[in-house]
Write an enzyme that holds these catalytic residues in place. Structure first.
Site, PDB file in Angstrom:
ATOM      1  N   LYS A 121       0.833  -1.208   0.000  1.00  0.00           N
ATOM      2  CA  LYS A 121       0.000   0.000   0.000  1.00  0.00           C
ATOM      3  C   LYS A 121       0.860   1.247   0.000  1.00  0.00           C
ATOM      4  O   LYS A 121       0.681   2.146  -0.830  1.00  0.00           O
ATOM      5  CB  LYS A 121      -0.917   0.016   1.233  1.00  0.00           C
ATOM      6  CG  LYS A 121      -1.933   1.152   1.217  1.00  0.00           C
ATOM      7  CD  LYS A 121      -2.304   1.626   2.603  1.00  0.00           C
ATOM      8  CE  LYS A 121      -1.264   2.557   3.163  1.00  0.00           C
ATOM      9  NZ  LYS A 121      -1.696   3.218   4.419  1.00  0.00           N
ATOM     10  N   ASP A 139      -6.062   0.723   0.931  1.00  0.00           N
ATOM     11  CA  ASP A 139      -6.161   0.832   2.384  1.00  0.00           C
ATOM     12  C   ASP A 139      -7.553   0.368   2.800  1.00  0.00           C
ATOM     13  O   ASP A 139      -8.297  -0.200   1.993  1.00  0.00           O
ATOM     14  CB  ASP A 139      -5.872   2.268   2.849  1.00  0.00           C
ATOM     15  CG  ASP A 139      -6.962   3.248   2.427  1.00  0.00           C
ATOM     16  OD1 ASP A 139      -7.871   2.864   1.647  1.00  0.00           O
ATOM     17  OD2 ASP A 139      -6.908   4.409   2.872  1.00  0.00           O
TER      18      ASP A 139
END
Length: 214
Positions: A121, A139
């Site tokens: 991420k 996320d």
């Protein structure tokens, strides 16, 4: 509505209603964004933006941060979640950036994920925001919103969500689509009680269609 039609509707709506979506983290260079994104894990951008000015003032470069001791950094970020772990990650990240990457934040996923505190991420955020490469950072907001709308199907992990989104969103839109989904999840499609009455995606949203009086 087919999946292709759903994606087309969602992309068109965001392009018209959120054409300038971007990160809400404050930064001036790749190093500052990397620090901010590491700090933002399971913490709000608002909180991160409160602590980074003092942190960047004391440690304006990876070289300075690499020489820091734990007790130099932790008091400055104590109010963020998991401050102890993040302190170690930040110092370790800075040391590796200096020693292995000649003080330059890497511009590719393979190198970025070697850094302490950096997963897919965070790496996707860096390559897309700073280096303007196609990347879909997933996320909790992106994971939740994609599933609710119906952009993803049975995605059990962030990686599965990332793979489905990348397969269906035009490559040149991936970077901004990441921000579309995050901001939509942060302010409209919130976790506990999504604000469906305020949402312009109702006609394309599986959650809205399947939830009685959402």
């Amino acid at each position: 509505m087919t999946k292709k039609e759903r994606y087309a509707f969602v992309i068109d709506w965001f392009q018209k209603n959120m054409p300038d979506a971007e990160t809400e983290l404050h930064y001036t260079d790749p190093y500052e964004l990397l620090v901010a994104v590491i700090l933002s894990a399971q913490c709000t951008d608002k909180r991160v933006n409160l602590v980074t000015p003092a942190l960047f003032k004391k440690f304006p470069t990876p070289e300075r941060l690499a020489k820091a001791e734990f007790d130099d950094v932790e008091p400055l970020i104590r109010s963020v979640s998991f401050a102890n772990n993040k302190t170690r990650h930040l110092i370790g990240m800075a040391k590796m950036v200096v020693e292995k990457f000649h003080s330059q934040v890497p511009d590719n996923m393979e190198d970025l994920v070697q850094l302490p505190g950096v997963g897919r991420k965070t790496a996707n955020v860096i390559v897309s925001v700073v280096f303007h490469q196609p990347g879909m950072a997933v996320d909790t907001h992106v994971f939740r919103v994609s599933a609710r709308i119906g952009l993803t199907t049975n995605a059990k992990t962030p990686l599965q969500t990332e793979q489905q989104l990348v397969a269906n969103i035009p490559r040149e839109l991936l970077a901004i689509a990441h921000h579309w989904l995050i901001l939509h999840g942060r302010y409209v499609c919130v976790a506990r009680r999504p604000k469906c009455e305020q949402c312009g995606l109702q006609s394309a949203c599986k959650y809205y269609q399947q939830t009685p009086n959402p």
